[in-house]
Every structure is written in C-alpha cells, then in structure tokens.
Design an enzyme around this catalytic site. Structure first.
Site, short mmCIF file in Angstrom:
data_model
loop_
_atom_site.label_atom_id
_atom_site.label_comp_id
_atom_site.label_asym_id
_atom_site.label_seq_id
_atom_site.Cartn_x
_atom_site.Cartn_y
_atom_site.Cartn_z
N ARG A 1 0.84 -1.21 0.00
CA ARG A 1 0.00 0.00 0.00
C ARG A 1 0.87 1.25 0.00
O ARG A 1 0.61 2.21 -0.72
CB ARG A 1 -0.90 0.02 1.24
CG ARG A 1 -1.98 -1.03 1.23
CD ARG A 1 -2.90 -0.85 2.41
NE ARG A 1 -2.35 -1.39 3.65
CZ ARG A 1 -2.47 -0.83 4.84
NH1 ARG A 1 -3.09 0.32 4.98
NH2 ARG A 1 -1.97 -1.41 5.91
N SER B 1 -5.67 4.65 4.78
CA SER B 1 -5.43 3.21 4.64
C SER B 1 -4.93 2.84 3.25
O SER B 1 -4.07 1.98 3.12
CB SER B 1 -6.72 2.43 4.92
OG SER B 1 -7.14 2.65 6.24
N GLU C 1 -18.88 5.23 -2.75
CA GLU C 1 -18.04 4.56 -3.73
C GLU C 1 -18.64 4.59 -5.13
O GLU C 1 -17.90 4.75 -6.12
CB GLU C 1 -17.79 3.11 -3.29
CG GLU C 1 -16.99 2.98 -2.00
CD GLU C 1 -17.81 3.18 -0.72
OE1 GLU C 1 -19.05 3.30 -0.83
OE2 GLU C 1 -17.21 3.23 0.36
N PHE D 1 -15.25 -2.79 -1.29
CA PHE D 1 -16.09 -1.66 -1.69
C PHE D 1 -15.75 -1.19 -3.11
O PHE D 1 -16.52 -0.46 -3.74
CB PHE D 1 -15.93 -0.49 -0.72
CG PHE D 1 -16.04 -0.89 0.72
CD1 PHE D 1 -17.13 -1.65 1.15
CD2 PHE D 1 -15.07 -0.56 1.64
CE1 PHE D 1 -17.24 -2.04 2.47
CE2 PHE D 1 -15.16 -0.95 2.96
CZ PHE D 1 -16.25 -1.70 3.38
N HIS E 1 -6.57 -4.07 0.91
CA HIS E 1 -7.33 -4.93 1.82
C HIS E 1 -8.09 -6.04 1.09
O HIS E 1 -9.22 -6.37 1.44
CB HIS E 1 -8.30 -4.10 2.68
CG HIS E 1 -7.59 -3.14 3.62
ND1 HIS E 1 -6.78 -2.13 3.18
CD2 HIS E 1 -7.59 -3.06 4.98
CE1 HIS E 1 -6.29 -1.47 4.21
NE2 HIS E 1 -6.76 -2.01 5.31
N ASP F 1 -11.24 -7.88 11.02
CA ASP F 1 -12.49 -7.20 10.65
C ASP F 1 -13.56 -8.20 10.23
O ASP F 1 -14.75 -7.90 10.26
CB ASP F 1 -12.24 -6.20 9.51
CG ASP F 1 -11.90 -4.80 10.04
OD1 ASP F 1 -12.12 -4.56 11.23
OD2 ASP F 1 -11.39 -3.98 9.26
N ARG G 1 -3.74 -6.06 2.97
CA ARG G 1 -3.63 -5.03 3.98
C ARG G 1 -2.22 -5.02 4.61
O ARG G 1 -1.66 -3.98 4.88
CB ARG G 1 -4.66 -5.31 5.08
CG ARG G 1 -4.49 -4.52 6.33
CD ARG G 1 -5.61 -4.86 7.32
NE ARG G 1 -5.45 -4.11 8.55
CZ ARG G 1 -4.80 -4.56 9.62
NH1 ARG G 1 -4.23 -5.75 9.60
NH2 ARG G 1 -4.71 -3.82 10.70
C1 LIG Z 1 -19.25 1.01 2.15
C2 LIG Z 1 -18.16 1.25 3.10
N1 LIG Z 1 -17.17 2.08 2.74
C3 LIG Z 1 -16.14 2.29 3.59
C4 LIG Z 1 -16.09 1.66 4.80
C5 LIG Z 1 -14.91 1.84 5.71
N2 LIG Z 1 -15.31 2.62 6.91
C6 LIG Z 1 -15.56 2.02 8.07
S1 LIG Z 1 -16.04 3.11 9.26
C7 LIG Z 1 -15.90 4.41 8.19
C8 LIG Z 1 -16.22 5.79 8.66
C9 LIG Z 1 -17.59 5.87 9.20
O1 LIG Z 1 -17.87 7.16 9.68
P1 LIG Z 1 -19.22 7.41 10.43
O2 LIG Z 1 -20.34 6.84 9.65
O3 LIG Z 1 -19.29 8.85 10.75
O4 LIG Z 1 -19.08 6.50 11.72
P2 LIG Z 1 -18.60 6.87 13.20
O5 LIG Z 1 -18.06 8.26 13.20
O6 LIG Z 1 -19.82 6.77 14.04
O7 LIG Z 1 -17.57 5.87 13.58
C10 LIG Z 1 -15.48 3.97 6.93
C11 LIG Z 1 -15.23 4.85 5.79
C12 LIG Z 1 -17.15 0.79 5.12
N3 LIG Z 1 -17.17 0.10 6.26
N4 LIG Z 1 -18.16 0.61 4.26
#
Ligand SMILES: Cc1ncc(C[n+]2csc(CCOP(=O)(O)OP(=O)(O)O)c2C)c(N)n1
Ligand SMILES: [Mg+2]
Lengths: 293, 314
Positions: B9, B36, B57, B82, B108, B116, B166
């Site tokens: 990465r 990441s 996405e 994704f 990943h 995960d 990853r």
């Molecule tokens: C479709 C998708 N894209 C990217 C991710 C990676 N991801 C996991 S948590 C996150 C951020 C989430 O932010 P938010 O919805 O504000 O959650 P919180 O602040 O409550 O943790 C991302 C981008 C994912 N899980 N699913």
C-alpha cells in the site's frame, strides 16, 4: 438490572431510572475498552459515541426478550454503522442474549463475535452489517413487513453521520417517507467525524436537519448523551403518524474517555496498554461520580 | 533468515506521488479511506488533483470515469470489497463498457484483512473484474512489483483493476528489479521440474515457502508469479503443463472465478491432462482472526500447499 423483557417492569422513580441507565452506559463503555484492548483491533470512537442511545433502547425502550430472540412481535434494532459492533455486543450480552464471557473473545478465530455483526451466528443481531449504507434500506424492509403483517413492533436503525455520504441512504430515506413508515425510527450518530477527518471537510453534510425533513421525515435533534432527552425523543418518535422519524443525536466521538473524545485517530485504532489503563481509570471515576461516592 | 518486509500500500502511495509529477493529467479519488489506501500521500502533494469523495463509492467510480473521458488518468482507491462488488454496475457501464482510462487500485483484498471479519475479506473481486470485457486484472505479489504495475497502469490506456492486501509483505524482488515486467507476462520466480505452483498476490511468497518445504523431500517446485490474471499468460501455463508433472494454483481468493479458474480454463481447452489442484478459499465465507491462523484454518499455509503438492505427485 433493568428489565430487558417486555416494556419496563421496574417501576422506578425517574431520577433512579436515569441513574441506572447512565451507570449501565458506563459499564458498556468499560466492556468496549476491554474488548478492543484484548482484540488489539476495532473501532473505539464510533462505538463509544453510540453507547447512550443503544443502552436506552435495549434497557428501557424496546420490547424484547433475550430468551426469545426470534419472537415475531419484538422491536428490532439494526446497527447500520456495523463497526460499532462492540457496543451492540456488550449490550446484548448484558441483556442476556449470550454469555458476557464471549465479549473477551471478540475478533478471535473460532469464536462467535465477528469484527462486524453477523445475523446468522449471533443471537440478537438482526442484520449483517459492516459495509456502510445498507442498514436503512434493510430497516425499511422490516418496517414494511410489520405493516403487511399488521404487527405492532417498531424498528430502530442507527446510522453514522459519515455513513450518510452513501447514496443508498438517500434512496432509503425517500422510500421510508413514501411508504409512510411511522413504525421506523432512525438514530443518526452525529459525531462530526469519519475516517479522513471532519464530516464537513470530507463531504459536507449540513444542513443535516433540513436534508432529512426535505425527504419527508420528522426530525428531532437532541444531545445524544443525555438519557432523558433520548427517552423523550424515542417516545415522540413512536407516537408519530404517517412519517418516519430521524433522531439526530449530537454526540462526541470517543465519548467517556477524555483522550479519545473528538480524536479522529481513535476511529479504528484500539487503546495500547497505557491508554487502556487510563481509560479504565477514567470510567471508574465516572462511575463513582454517578453513584455519588 | 528473516524476510525484509514492505507494505504494498505504501509502495502504491509513493508511486502515485512520482507519477503525479510526471503526468499532470493524473488524478486520484478516494472514499474516506485515504489513510489506509495511502492515496493520502498524493493528496498532500497534489491537493488540487485529489478528490475526497466521502463514503460514496458508486459516485467515486462514475466520477472517475467522467474525469477520464476528459483525458485524465483516473486512479480510484478504496478497500477491495467496496471497490468492486458494491459498485459493479458503475464499473461495468462507465469503465468497462465505455473502455475508460480508469485504474481501480484496491487494498485490503483477501482474508489477510484478518480481524475485521468476512464482511471485509474480499475473496470474489478477481472473479468479478475478470468477467468484464476490456478489464485488465492484477494482483501484485510484493511492494516492488506493486510499483512497477502501478507505473504500467498509468502508462497503458484502458480499464484496469489491481488488488493488494492489507499487511506488509515480504519483499520478493529488489527495489529496482522487474524493470521490464510486462502486462500479461508471468514471471518464473524460481525454477523446478516436478510441479508448478502458479500463484498471485500474497500467495507468491507462500509458494516460495512451499518450494523450500518440498525441496527438503527432494521435490523440485517451480514458482510462477502470475501478477496479471487477465489477460493471463497462456503460453507460460501450457509450458508449465508440459514441463512439470503437476500443477497447483494458489490465490487469496475464492477458487471459483479467479486465478485457478483462469488456469483450468486454459488446461481444459487444450486437453491437458496434467494433475491439477486449485488452492484458495473453498466457496465459503471465512471469519475474524489473525491472518496466519486464518491461512492455516482455510488451507492456504505453505504446509497445506506442500501437502497438496505431495498428494498430487503420488
Ligand atoms: C461502504 C463502506 N465504505 C467504507 C467503509 C470503511 N469505513 C468504516 S467506518 C468508516 C467511517 C464511518 O464514519 P461514520 O459513519 O461517521 O461513523 P462513526 O463516526 O460513528 O464511527 C469507513 C469509511 C465501510 N465500512 N463501508
Ligand atoms: Mg461519524
């Protein structure tokens, strides 16, 4: 412990009730810190911000029964922001859906508790989540089925604020109001952070309130860490006719652990040993304060 | 001797920065995972040519195609899960069907995502991308190869997909090796004439370990690094089928639709009767756990590959 059966069986004075729920929230926060420290991975920030609402749902508001997780009349909770799984797991365990001991094996091979929720293998989990953006549509489906089957149950779904970047959320938002899903209540964990930074810098969300109301939703905005406000908002949402309700929970990412609060670096990084000890100490202090010791 | 590790990465991020200097029309998009995927390195250097799309996405993929239609070289990154399944129709219409100059670089991939869990362990992406007309599919095996492949992706026109894992991975090639790597040309990383192990991505290093295990028992294994899964190096596959008695494929992916399928299609159509096995995930979702434990449980460790090789040669 408060009843996790149908409705509130403990007739508590209101102050007593709020205190009990706040103490339960501290207990859940301690579980989260311990689980993530042990698993050496996972998402502290968004797990901690979601605690108070999920605790209020399961220990006070929802009609559910840990002994009958498949009861057709149960209220449903769907965690669309699946990375907050530790919060839901800890709450389910404390409600009696499975042994609290399982929490220590979060994310281990050959164990039940997966990194993200899986409905097939974990009692009490309604939907497999972790890929953001699906949960509201799923909840719509559950709410539509409730209407079709003339059931009284309510559906609650928690979304992350960053998660609402996803287009599917807005497809679902339109469908929920189109179908007048008043048996559906959304809880938006508005902590203003996602991974790459502040939600307004990554992809502007404001005005969140206007967005949801322009999609035909009843919108309530509250302090997402104030149990009394959460209780009142949930009651108001349930009373609503003809419309779904979105409760905007104004929250703090990492809530309850000072150095995690509003700190984007703790989105997906677990505490190290020192941080673990500090966090537990802070939560102990918080508990003593609540107990009035 | 311990292996020298480097994260593919990071190699991707660094290469993007270098390419950004060379190609002023190179743009990068990400979906709230730039720390990441390491596109953040490019974002810092070339903020005007970096587009943070948020957790959206599908929007990212079609936007990347729009940019490409105006002469940009678009790189779009997020996790493999994704970057493919979630946005399949956007990729199909706006990138593959339109033959757009979009490069999807996914991180990943595979089960080495680890804790995960299965929701995030993408084991179908190679299959999904491979069936799309016009799409070129890569799974680089280490940081060095990642650098060379990202360079090729930028310079050759057309839809392309690459996936890395990853974790940091052992360096198989020296930093300046592989100067003349070619799209669609597999690499014979180590020679041998008893059995061919055709691997891609993270599994190349496991194949090299397997080779060591087998050599202790007097079995000489050839290791092929099949970095391009589509177009696949047919000639090399047939040559291996002819020169060694047996053949194994190894991939951190479902055995359905990926490298193993691609190789078996070639063998079947040529009527090759060489002994053959596909090592990969056997049509199932895996689970949370440490990558090394998952590799052992789901049959991808060097020990498992060696065991299968011996059974084949019996
Ligand atoms: C479709 C998708 N894209 C990217 C991710 C990676 N991801 C996991 S948590 C996150 C951020 C989430 O932010 P938010 O919805 O504000 O959650 P919180 O602040 O409550 O943790 C991302 C981008 C994912 N899980 N699913
Ligand atoms: Mg957030």
């Amino acid at each position: 412990m408060l009843s996790t059966g149908w409705g509130i069986t403990l007739k508590l004075h209101n102050d007593e009730l709020i205190k009990k729920l706040n103490l339960t929230a501290v207990k859940i926060r301690r579980h989260i810190i311990e689980m993530l420290y042990k698993a050496k991975s996972g998402h502290p920030g968004g797990s901690l911000s979601a605690v108070d609402a999920i605790v209020t749902l399961y220990f006070y508001h929802m009609r559910h029964n840990a002994k009958k997780p498949d009861d057709l009349d149960r209220d449903r909770f769907i965690l669309s922001k699946g990375h907050a799984a530790p919060t839901l797991y800890a709450v389910l365990a404390e409600c009696g859906y499975f042994d609290v001991k399982e929490l220590k094996r979060l994310r281990e091979i050959n164990c039940m508790l997966q990194g993200h929720p899986v409905c097939q293998h974990i009692p009490g989990i309604e939907a497999s989540t972790g890929s953001l953006g699906h949960g509201l549509s799923f909840a719509n489906g559950v709410a539509l089925a409730g209407k079709l089957d003339k059931k009284e149950y309510n559906v609650y779904v928690m979304l992350g604020d960053g998660e609402t970047d996803e287009g599917q959320i807005w497809e679902a938002a339109a469908a929920a109001s189109h179908y007048k899903l008043n048996n559906l209540t959304g809880l938006l964990d508005r902590n203003f952070l996602q991974i790459d930074g502040n939600t307004e810098d990554v992809l502007r969300l404001e005005s969140v309130r206007e967005r949801w109301s322009s999609f035909g939703w009843n919108v309530i905005e509250i302090d997402g860490h104030d149990i009394q406000q959460i209780i009142d908002a949930l009651h108001e949402a349930d009373e609503r006719e003809n419309q779904p309700t979105m409760i905007i929970l104004i929250t703090v990412k990492g809530k309850g652990v000072s150095f995690m609060e509003n700190n984007v670096d703790f989105h997906g990084v677990p505490p190290n040993e020192l941080e673990y000890k500090l966090a537990i100490r802070e939560l102990d202090t918080l508990q003593r304060k609540l107990e009035g010791i | 001797m311990s292996k020298v590790m480097e994260n593919p990465r990071s190699a991707y991020g660094e290469t993007l920065v270098e390419l950004g200097k060379k190609y002023p029309n190179l743009v990068v998009l990400d979906a709230d995972l730039s720390k990441s995927t390491k596109t953040i390195m490019f974002a810092k250097r070339y903020p005007d040519r970096f587009f943070e799309m948020g957790i959206a996405e599908a929007n990212m993929i079609s936007t990347a195609a729009g940019l490409a239609s105006c002469g940009k070289i678009s790189f779009a990154s997020t996790f493999a899960v994704f970057a493919t399944g979630r946005v399949y129709d956007q990729i199909r219409m706006d990138i593959a069907y339109s033959n757009a100059n979009v490069k999807i670089f996914a991180t990943h991939g595979g089960i080495s995502v680890g804790k995960d869990g299965a929701s995030h362990q993408m084991i179908e992406d190679i299959a999904l991308m491979r069936v799309l007309p016009n799409m070129v599919v890569f799974a680089p095996s280490d940081a060095t190869q990642t650098r060379r492949i990202v360079e090729r992706m930028a310079t050759k026109y057309g839809p392309m997909y690459a996936r890395v894992g990853r974790a940091s991975a052992p360096l198989i090639y020296k930093k300046d090796d592989l100067k003349d790597i070619k799209i669609g040309k597999g690499i014979t990383t180590k020679d041998g004439d008893d059995i061919s192990i055709i691997a891609c991505g993270t599994m190349v290093d496991y194949a090299l370990d397997t080779r060591k295990l087998l050599s202790k028992e007097g079995i000489k294994a050839r290791v092929i690094d099949m970095h391009t899964i589509k177009p696949i190096d047919k000639k090399l596959v047939l040559k291996c089928a002819k020169e060694t008695n047996a053949m194994l494929t190894a991939e951190e992916h479902s055995v359905i639709g990926g490298l193993g399928s691609a190789v078996s299609e070639i063998l079947a159509e040529k009527g090759c009767s060489c002994k053959f096995r596909r090592m990969g995930i056997q049509d199932m979702f895996c689970e949370s756990g440490e990558p090394k434990d998952l590799f052992a449980k789901y049959g991808l460790s060097a020990y498992h590959i060696a065991k299968t090789a011996k059974e084949l040669l019996k």
